[in-house]
Design an enzyme around this catalytic site. Sequence first.
Site, PDB file in Angstrom:
ATOM      1  N   GLU A  31      -9.651  -1.184   5.245  1.00  0.00           N
ATOM      2  CA  GLU A  31     -10.462  -0.942   6.316  1.00  0.00           C
ATOM      3  C   GLU A  31     -11.667  -1.729   6.696  1.00  0.00           C
ATOM      4  OE1 GLU A  31      -9.007   0.603   8.237  1.00  0.00           O
ATOM      5  OE2 GLU A  31      -7.983   2.427   7.856  1.00  0.00           O
ATOM      6  N   ASP A  55       0.634  -1.060  -0.053  1.00  0.00           N
ATOM      7  CA  ASP A  55       0.162   0.091  -0.030  1.00  0.00           C
ATOM      8  C   ASP A  55       0.717   1.254   0.122  1.00  0.00           C
ATOM      9  OD1 ASP A  55       1.037  -0.482   2.467  1.00  0.00           O
ATOM     10  OD2 ASP A  55      -0.925  -0.665   3.442  1.00  0.00           O
ATOM     11  N   HIS A  62      -7.727  -4.402  10.038  1.00  0.00           N
ATOM     12  CA  HIS A  62      -7.184  -3.962   8.594  1.00  0.00           C
ATOM     13  C   HIS A  62      -6.218  -4.960   8.149  1.00  0.00           C
ATOM     14  CE1 HIS A  62      -5.013  -0.331  10.006  1.00  0.00           C
ATOM     15  NE2 HIS A  62      -4.218  -0.891   9.142  1.00  0.00           N
ATOM     16  N   ASP A  78      -7.901  -2.471  14.227  1.00  0.00           N
ATOM     17  CA  ASP A  78      -9.342  -2.914  13.806  1.00  0.00           C
ATOM     18  C   ASP A  78      -9.708  -4.098  12.756  1.00  0.00           C
ATOM     19  OD1 ASP A  78      -8.256  -1.664  11.771  1.00  0.00           O
ATOM     20  OD2 ASP A  78      -9.437   0.223  11.506  1.00  0.00           O
TER      21      ASP A  78
HETATM   22  C1  GLP Z   1      -0.517   0.076   8.769  1.00  0.00           C
HETATM   23  C2  GLP Z   1      -0.210  -0.610   7.254  1.00  0.00           C
HETATM   24  C3  GLP Z   1      -0.511  -2.000   7.535  1.00  0.00           C
HETATM   25  C4  GLP Z   1       0.052  -2.538   8.892  1.00  0.00           C
HETATM   26  C5  GLP Z   1      -0.843  -1.870   9.875  1.00  0.00           C
HETATM   27  C6  GLP Z   1      -0.360  -2.588  11.324  1.00  0.00           C
HETATM   28  O1  GLP Z   1      -1.902   0.682   8.663  1.00  0.00           O
HETATM   29  N1  GLP Z   1      -0.751  -0.142   6.343  1.00  0.00           N
HETATM   30  O2  GLP Z   1      -0.056  -2.640   6.309  1.00  0.00           O
HETATM   31  O3  GLP Z   1      -0.145  -4.015   8.849  1.00  0.00           O
HETATM   32  O4  GLP Z   1      -0.640  -0.676   9.914  1.00  0.00           O
HETATM   33  O5  GLP Z   1       0.761  -1.659  11.697  1.00  0.00           O
HETATM   34  P1  GLP Z   1       1.932  -2.289  12.797  1.00  0.00           P
HETATM   35  O6  GLP Z   1       2.571  -3.277  12.226  1.00  0.00           O
HETATM   36  O7  GLP Z   1       2.544  -1.073  13.153  1.00  0.00           O
HETATM   37  O8  GLP Z   1       1.054  -2.476  14.134  1.00  0.00           O
END
Ligand code: GLP
Length: 261
Positions: free
Chosen positions: A143, A67, A138, A136
Site C-alpha cells: 500500500e 500475496d 499499490h 491507489d
Molecule cells: C489486489 C491485488 C493486487 C492487484 C490489485 C488490482 O489488491 N492484491 O495484486 O493487482 O488488487 O486488482 P485488479 O486487477 O482487480 O484491478
Amino acid sequence: MEVVVCAAAHDAAALAADAIGRLVTRKPEAALGLATGSSPLGVYDELARRVRTGTVSLARARGFLLDEYVGLPREHEQSYRSVIHRDLTSRVDLDPARVHGPDGTAADLEAECAAYEDAIARAGGIDLQLLGVGTDGHIAFNEPGSSLASRTRIKTLTGQTRRDNARFFGGDPDAVPRHCLTQGIGTIREARHLVLIASGPAKAEAVRQLVEGPVSASWPATALQLARHVTVLLDPEAASSLERLDYYSETYSAKPPWQGL
Ligand code: GLP
C-alpha cells in the site's frame, strides 16, 4: 520501461502470454510470478487456450503468488490460493503442488514471510512476474507508504483497497480481511521481467504515476522504474493520462518483429 498501448484487452493478454510462452520454451522450469485480481485474467484465459491446443506447456514451470489474505484458510473461495487455482492452475498443465504462496493462517506469520522469501531464492528468483496495479498505485498488497526496499511481510490493507476488493466479498468492505502477507517491493523488483497489465479509466492516474511520475513510496508502483526489465501493457483508457504516448507507440511500432517484450 516499455509501454504498450493495446487496442483491446485481449491484445494485451496475448502479448503477455507470448512472453510467457517464449520464456517456458527457453526455460521450461521457469519461475512464474502469478498475480490475482481482474487484470491478469485475460492472460490466464489465453494460457489455458494455448495449453489446450498444445502450443504452450507449463508442466515443468513453477508458480509463486504475490500475496495472500491473513486469516483465510486455503480452501476459502477468496483465498488467493483458491483464486489462482480457479483462474489458472485448474485450467492448465501446471501442477498445483508447484504453485507456492504464503500461508495467511500460519501460526507464526513473520516466520512464514521469511520462509517464503527463502523459497523464492531457492527457486533461483522469479523469471517473469505478472502484475496488476491498485487504483491507489499499490502493487501486490504494498500500500502507499510501503518501503521501496521491503521484503515479504505483513501489511494492513487501506480502506480504499478493502472497498475495491469488497466485490469479491459480497460487496461488504468489512468482510475483506484487514491484513495480508505480501511480497515486498524489494522482492518484486528483483524479478527478471515484470509485466504489468492495467485497463480502464480508474487506473489512469496510477499508470501516469508509475510510468511518468517521480519514484515515491506514496505510489508504490513507481518503484518499477528501478527494475531492470519492465513491460506495461495498457488499454487506451488506462493510458489516457500519459504525456509521452506518441513516443511509446513510435518505439513499439519501430520494434523489430523478432524482438518480443
Ligand atoms: C489486489 C491485488 C493486487 C492487484 C490489485 C488490482 O489488491 N492484491 O495484486 O493487482 O488488487 O486488482 P485488479 O486487477 O482487480 O484491478
